[in-house]
Design an enzyme around this catalytic site. Structure first.
Site, PDB file in Angstrom:
ATOM      1  N   GLY A 137      -6.815   2.916  -0.913  1.00  0.00           N
ATOM      2  CA  GLY A 137      -6.951   3.598  -2.206  1.00  0.00           C
ATOM      3  C   GLY A 137      -6.682   2.630  -3.343  1.00  0.00           C
ATOM      4  O   GLY A 137      -5.763   1.814  -3.277  1.00  0.00           O
ATOM      5  N   ARG A 153     -12.027   2.092   2.569  1.00  0.00           N
ATOM      6  CA  ARG A 153     -11.267   2.276   3.813  1.00  0.00           C
ATOM      7  C   ARG A 153     -12.290   2.002   4.910  1.00  0.00           C
ATOM      8  O   ARG A 153     -13.151   2.831   5.179  1.00  0.00           O
ATOM      9  CB  ARG A 153     -10.732   3.699   3.919  1.00  0.00           C
ATOM     10  CG  ARG A 153      -9.861   4.124   2.718  1.00  0.00           C
ATOM     11  CD  ARG A 153      -9.185   5.459   2.966  1.00  0.00           C
ATOM     12  NE  ARG A 153      -8.611   6.051   1.781  1.00  0.00           N
ATOM     13  CZ  ARG A 153      -7.422   5.729   1.266  1.00  0.00           C
ATOM     14  NH1 ARG A 153      -6.690   4.806   1.844  1.00  0.00           N
ATOM     15  NH2 ARG A 153      -6.962   6.318   0.191  1.00  0.00           N
ATOM     16  N   ASP A 180      -0.398   0.682   3.525  1.00  0.00           N
ATOM     17  CA  ASP A 180      -0.190   0.812   4.947  1.00  0.00           C
ATOM     18  C   ASP A 180      -1.395   0.387   5.832  1.00  0.00           C
ATOM     19  O   ASP A 180      -1.312  -0.542   6.634  1.00  0.00           O
ATOM     20  CB  ASP A 180       0.106   2.314   5.095  1.00  0.00           C
ATOM     21  CG  ASP A 180       0.624   2.717   6.406  1.00  0.00           C
ATOM     22  OD1 ASP A 180      -0.222   2.855   7.280  1.00  0.00           O
ATOM     23  OD2 ASP A 180       1.847   2.880   6.545  1.00  0.00           O
ATOM     24  N   THR A 198      -0.367   0.553  -3.702  1.00  0.00           N
ATOM     25  CA  THR A 198      -0.680   1.954  -3.403  1.00  0.00           C
ATOM     26  C   THR A 198       0.129   2.833  -4.345  1.00  0.00           C
ATOM     27  O   THR A 198       1.303   2.539  -4.594  1.00  0.00           O
ATOM     28  CB  THR A 198      -0.348   2.335  -1.943  1.00  0.00           C
ATOM     29  OG1 THR A 198      -0.265   3.777  -1.847  1.00  0.00           O
ATOM     30  CG2 THR A 198       0.974   1.769  -1.447  1.00  0.00           C
ATOM     31  N   ASP A 252       1.301   5.566  -3.697  1.00  0.00           N
ATOM     32  CA  ASP A 252       2.262   6.397  -2.936  1.00  0.00           C
ATOM     33  C   ASP A 252       3.662   5.796  -2.833  1.00  0.00           C
ATOM     34  O   ASP A 252       4.616   6.503  -2.523  1.00  0.00           O
ATOM     35  CB  ASP A 252       1.736   6.640  -1.513  1.00  0.00           C
ATOM     36  CG  ASP A 252       0.526   7.549  -1.486  1.00  0.00           C
ATOM     37  OD1 ASP A 252       0.127   8.038  -2.562  1.00  0.00           O
ATOM     38  OD2 ASP A 252      -0.027   7.769  -0.395  1.00  0.00           O
ATOM     39  N   ASP A 281       4.865   4.048  -0.516  1.00  0.00           N
ATOM     40  CA  ASP A 281       5.383   4.364   0.814  1.00  0.00           C
ATOM     41  C   ASP A 281       5.436   3.144   1.747  1.00  0.00           C
ATOM     42  O   ASP A 281       5.034   3.225   2.900  1.00  0.00           O
ATOM     43  CB  ASP A 281       4.563   5.496   1.451  1.00  0.00           C
ATOM     44  CG  ASP A 281       3.090   5.149   1.576  1.00  0.00           C
ATOM     45  OD1 ASP A 281       2.645   4.160   0.958  1.00  0.00           O
ATOM     46  OD2 ASP A 281       2.374   5.873   2.287  1.00  0.00           O
ATOM     47  N   ARG A 302       0.156  11.226   0.647  1.00  0.00           N
ATOM     48  CA  ARG A 302      -0.299  11.742   1.942  1.00  0.00           C
ATOM     49  C   ARG A 302       0.848  11.929   2.927  1.00  0.00           C
ATOM     50  O   ARG A 302       0.954  12.944   3.575  1.00  0.00           O
ATOM     51  CB  ARG A 302      -1.350  10.786   2.514  1.00  0.00           C
ATOM     52  CG  ARG A 302      -2.121  11.375   3.628  1.00  0.00           C
ATOM     53  CD  ARG A 302      -3.234  10.477   4.082  1.00  0.00           C
ATOM     54  NE  ARG A 302      -3.077   9.100   3.630  1.00  0.00           N
ATOM     55  CZ  ARG A 302      -4.078   8.282   3.361  1.00  0.00           C
ATOM     56  NH1 ARG A 302      -5.296   8.721   3.456  1.00  0.00           N
ATOM     57  NH2 ARG A 302      -3.858   7.040   2.982  1.00  0.00           N
TER      58      ARG A 302
END
Ligand code: F6P
Length: 323
Positions: free
Chosen positions: A12, A73, A104, A127, A129, A131, A173
């Site tokens: 993303g 992706r 990730d 990202t 996120d 994460d 997500r």
């Protein structure tokens, strides 16, 4: 000495990726390297699509969202054939090192690629996120949470005017880090994230205890929360409180766009600059991050293995401030 490097953005997109591309390109050129920017992430390696990046190629991009290199992706990169094409094109173009900007999935791709291509690969965490383990803030996160609170502030105005409950879904997500910070910063009355186990009974109880003096209520839900998303949460709320007027707002991809914040541009520049320095210092297989204002290096395997743990203080803070 490394004479030529490749850069790609994958997964993303995230605001700040352009600032990172700019920093990598200019640091590499400063150190007498040539730079190729592969288009659409690993897809560009497979199809041999790239731009030759010069100092001027990255002028005027630091303030822009998205990624000038485009991103994807890539399913093909998971196949043996795709991997072989990618490795061949790295060789054909005399690429001696690669910088991957992504999250990730992009770093999992880098781990696989390094098993087949005999060149150093380092990563910059990109990202929205946030994460990944090994950095306090990933590129894109700060801008995304600012976009989210701007939207939630607007929702608050209309919620207040109509005495409504709003369930607002934010991205993330597998992680609730966008939800947590945007909930705190927007004064949300509740937040649902995958990191905190909260069954629907807890939420129902909480709603019953909400002060009647406050006319609007906002529940922020992380996309990846096990409640199943904002519409499901809204149904539950309505079911137990038919007297409430409930609305849903899913913020979606607006969180991925927009001009990067100041902090984003600075951090992305620092990380990109240090990615090239890391290559010059012989590093490989590691993600460059910033923890407590210090540059850190985290092996890709570790960066993708765990999510950042939720700070317990933040959990308590939300509980107290939203009560
Ligand atoms: O980049 C991370 C992310 O924005 C997640 O929060 C979200 O689940 C996902 O990407 C959406 O991806 P796509 O744009 O491919 O649907």
């Amino acid at each position: 000495m490394i004479k030529k490097i490749g850069i790609l953005t994958s997964g993303g997109d995230a605001p700040g990726m352009n600032a990172c591309i700019r920093a990598i390109t200019r640091t590499a050129i400063y150190n007498n390297m040539e730079v190729l920017g592969f288009i659409r992430g690993y897809e560009g390696l497979i199809d041999n699509k790239f731009l030759e990046l010069k100092r001027e190629s990255v002028s005027g991009i630091i303030q822009k969202g998205g990624t000038i290199l485009k991103t994807a992706r890539s399913e093909r990169f998971r196949t043996d054939e795709g991997m072989q094409f990618a490795v061949n094109h790295l060789k054909e173009n005399n690429i001696e090192a690669l910088v991957v900007i992504g999250g990730d999935g992009s770093f999992r791709g880098a781990i696989e690629l390094s098993k087949h291509a005999n060149i150093p690969i380092v990563g910059c965490a990109g990202t929205i996120d946030n994460d990944l383990v090994g950095t306090d803030f990933t590129i894109g996160y700060d801008t995304a949470i600012n976009t989210a609170i701007e939207a939630i502030d607007k929702i608050r105005d209309t919620a207040e005017s109509h005495d409504r409950i709003f369930v607002v879904e934010v991205m993330g997500r597998d992680a609730g880090l966008i939800a947590i910070r945007s909930a705190i910063a927007s004064g949300a009355e509740a937040v649902l994230v995958p990191e905190i186990k909260q069954d629907t009974d807890d939420l129902i109880k909480k709603i019953k205890n909400w002060r009647s003096t406050k006319s609007s209520k906002i529940i922020v839900v992380a996309e990846g929360d096990e409640s199943g998303g904002a519409y499901k949460v809204a149904d539950i709320v309505k079911q137990h409180n038919p007297e409430f007027d409930v609305r849903v707002s899913v913020l979606g991809h607006i969180q991925r766009g927009g001009n990067p914040s100041c902090m984003e541009r600075v951090n992305a520049s620092i990380v990109g600059f240090n990615a090239v320095k890391a290559l010059l210092n012989g590093k490989s297989g590691e993600m460059i991050g910033i923890v407590n204002k210090q540059i850190t290096f985290t092996p890709f395997e570790k960066a993708v293995k765990h999510h950042q743990k939720l700070n317990k203080d933040l959990e308590e803070l939300i509980e107290v401030l939203s009560s």
